[in-house]
Motif scaffolding. Structure first.
Motif, PDB file in Angstrom:
ATOM      1  N   GLN A  47      42.756 -20.175  14.425  1.00 39.51           N
ATOM      2  CA  GLN A  47      43.125 -18.759  14.319  1.00 39.51           C
ATOM      3  C   GLN A  47      44.305 -18.429  15.225  1.00 39.51           C
ATOM      4  O   GLN A  47      45.226 -17.719  14.824  1.00 39.51           O
ATOM      5  CB  GLN A  47      41.939 -17.864  14.677  1.00 39.51           C
ATOM      6  CG  GLN A  47      40.858 -17.840  13.645  1.00 39.51           C
ATOM      7  CD  GLN A  47      39.627 -17.076  14.118  1.00 39.51           C
ATOM      8  OE1 GLN A  47      39.656 -16.401  15.146  1.00 39.51           O
ATOM      9  NE2 GLN A  47      38.544 -17.193  13.384  1.00 39.51           N
ATOM     10  N   LYS A  48      44.281 -18.962  16.454  1.00 43.12           N
ATOM     11  CA  LYS A  48      45.374 -18.720  17.384  1.00 43.12           C
ATOM     12  C   LYS A  48      46.678 -19.296  16.837  1.00 43.12           C
ATOM     13  O   LYS A  48      47.728 -18.670  16.932  1.00 43.12           O
ATOM     14  CB  LYS A  48      45.069 -19.345  18.752  1.00 43.12           C
ATOM     15  CG  LYS A  48      44.046 -18.574  19.571  1.00 43.12           C
ATOM     16  CD  LYS A  48      43.702 -19.262  20.866  1.00 43.12           C
ATOM     17  CE  LYS A  48      44.837 -19.503  21.786  1.00 43.12           C
ATOM     18  NZ  LYS A  48      45.514 -18.375  22.388  1.00 43.12           N
ATOM     19  N   GLU A  49      46.623 -20.471  16.251  1.00 39.10           N
ATOM     20  CA  GLU A  49      47.809 -21.092  15.668  1.00 39.10           C
ATOM     21  C   GLU A  49      48.315 -20.284  14.480  1.00 39.10           C
ATOM     22  O   GLU A  49      49.519 -20.093  14.313  1.00 39.10           O
ATOM     23  CB  GLU A  49      47.495 -22.533  15.270  1.00 39.10           C
ATOM     24  CG  GLU A  49      48.681 -23.280  14.712  1.00 39.10           C
ATOM     25  CD  GLU A  49      49.845 -23.464  15.679  1.00 39.10           C
ATOM     26  OE1 GLU A  49      50.964 -23.729  15.217  1.00 39.10           O
ATOM     27  OE2 GLU A  49      49.640 -23.325  16.916  1.00 39.10           O
ATOM     28  N   GLN A  50      47.404 -19.810  13.645  1.00 46.81           N
ATOM     29  CA  GLN A  50      47.791 -18.999  12.502  1.00 46.81           C
ATOM     30  C   GLN A  50      48.478 -17.714  12.954  1.00 46.81           C
ATOM     31  O   GLN A  50      49.483 -17.303  12.374  1.00 46.81           O
ATOM     32  CB  GLN A  50      46.575 -18.658  11.639  1.00 46.81           C
ATOM     33  CG  GLN A  50      46.051 -19.833  10.856  1.00 46.81           C
ATOM     34  CD  GLN A  50      44.706 -19.550  10.175  1.00 46.81           C
ATOM     35  OE1 GLN A  50      43.943 -18.704  10.627  1.00 46.81           O
ATOM     36  NE2 GLN A  50      44.426 -20.260   9.104  1.00 46.81           N
ATOM     37  N   GLN A  51      47.947 -17.079  13.984  1.00 50.02           N
ATOM     38  CA  GLN A  51      48.547 -15.850  14.496  1.00 50.02           C
ATOM     39  C   GLN A  51      49.942 -16.137  15.045  1.00 50.02           C
ATOM     40  O   GLN A  51      50.864 -15.339  14.866  1.00 50.02           O
ATOM     41  CB  GLN A  51      47.678 -15.250  15.601  1.00 50.02           C
ATOM     42  CG  GLN A  51      46.403 -14.653  15.067  1.00 50.02           C
ATOM     43  CD  GLN A  51      45.454 -14.220  16.171  1.00 50.02           C
ATOM     44  OE1 GLN A  51      45.655 -14.535  17.338  1.00 50.02           O
ATOM     45  NE2 GLN A  51      44.400 -13.511  15.799  1.00 50.02           N
ATOM     46  N   VAL A  53      52.008 -18.550  14.050  1.00 49.81           N
ATOM     47  CA  VAL A  53      52.892 -18.811  12.921  1.00 49.81           C
ATOM     48  C   VAL A  53      53.237 -17.514  12.182  1.00 49.81           C
ATOM     49  O   VAL A  53      54.398 -17.267  11.860  1.00 49.81           O
ATOM     50  CB  VAL A  53      52.259 -19.844  11.959  1.00 49.81           C
ATOM     51  CG1 VAL A  53      53.033 -19.935  10.649  1.00 49.81           C
ATOM     52  CG2 VAL A  53      52.168 -21.213  12.619  1.00 49.81           C
ATOM     53  N   ILE A  54      52.248 -16.680  11.953  1.00 49.12           N
ATOM     54  CA  ILE A  54      52.471 -15.412  11.255  1.00 49.12           C
ATOM     55  C   ILE A  54      53.414 -14.532  12.078  1.00 49.12           C
ATOM     56  O   ILE A  54      54.287 -13.860  11.519  1.00 49.12           O
ATOM     57  CB  ILE A  54      51.135 -14.685  10.970  1.00 49.12           C
ATOM     58  CG1 ILE A  54      50.365 -15.461   9.903  1.00 49.12           C
ATOM     59  CG2 ILE A  54      51.370 -13.248  10.553  1.00 49.12           C
ATOM     60  CD1 ILE A  54      48.934 -15.014   9.719  1.00 49.12           C
ATOM     61  N   GLY A  55      53.273 -14.562  13.375  1.00 49.47           N
ATOM     62  CA  GLY A  55      54.125 -13.770  14.253  1.00 49.47           C
ATOM     63  C   GLY A  55      55.588 -14.183  14.189  1.00 49.47           C
ATOM     64  O   GLY A  55      56.471 -13.389  14.479  1.00 49.47           O
ATOM     65  N   LYS A  56      55.858 -15.424  13.818  1.00 51.72           N
ATOM     66  CA  LYS A  56      57.235 -15.918  13.730  1.00 51.72           C
ATOM     67  C   LYS A  56      57.919 -15.513  12.440  1.00 51.72           C
ATOM     68  O   LYS A  56      59.134 -15.595  12.315  1.00 51.72           O
ATOM     69  CB  LYS A  56      57.268 -17.445  13.860  1.00 51.72           C
ATOM     70  CG  LYS A  56      57.010 -17.930  15.253  1.00 51.72           C
ATOM     71  CD  LYS A  56      57.210 -19.421  15.338  1.00 51.72           C
ATOM     72  CE  LYS A  56      57.092 -19.923  16.772  1.00 51.72           C
ATOM     73  NZ  LYS A  56      57.307 -21.357  16.865  1.00 51.72           N
ATOM     74  N   GLU A  57      57.148 -15.115  11.429  1.00 50.40           N
ATOM     75  CA  GLU A  57      57.721 -14.765  10.130  1.00 50.40           C
ATOM     76  C   GLU A  57      58.332 -13.391  10.123  1.00 50.40           C
ATOM     77  O   GLU A  57      58.082 -12.542  10.870  1.00 50.40           O
ATOM     78  CB  GLU A  57      56.660 -14.863   9.025  1.00 50.40           C
ATOM     79  CG  GLU A  57      56.219 -16.279   8.809  1.00 50.40           C
ATOM     80  CD  GLU A  57      55.134 -16.399   7.741  1.00 50.40           C
ATOM     81  OE1 GLU A  57      54.702 -15.387   7.165  1.00 50.40           O
ATOM     82  OE2 GLU A  57      54.729 -17.526   7.484  1.00 50.40           O
TER      83      GLU A  57
END
Length: 57
Positions: A47-51, A53-57
């Motif tokens: 979940q932390k990794e997904q957040q 990655v999503i934050g970089k988009e």
């Protein structure tokens, strides 16, 4: 009760593990309870990794 050392907190220890590390610990777990513990931590790491990655988009 012993004071918790901030430098050696459980959270700090958790941050040292990758998703892959946690999945490996899950595979080596000896009990269902231990498996549950590691799968929960691996889900949190994912979940932390997904957040991130999503934050970089």
């Amino acid at each position: 009760m012993e004071k918790i050392n901030q430098q050696n907190s459980l959270y700090e220890q958790f941050l040292r593990y990758s998703y892959k590390d946690l999945k490996e610990l899950f595979k080596k777990a000896k009990t269902k309870e231990e498996q549950d513990f590691y799968i929960t931590l691996s889900d949190l790491a994912l979940q932390k990794e997904q957040q991130r990655v999503i934050g970089k988009e």
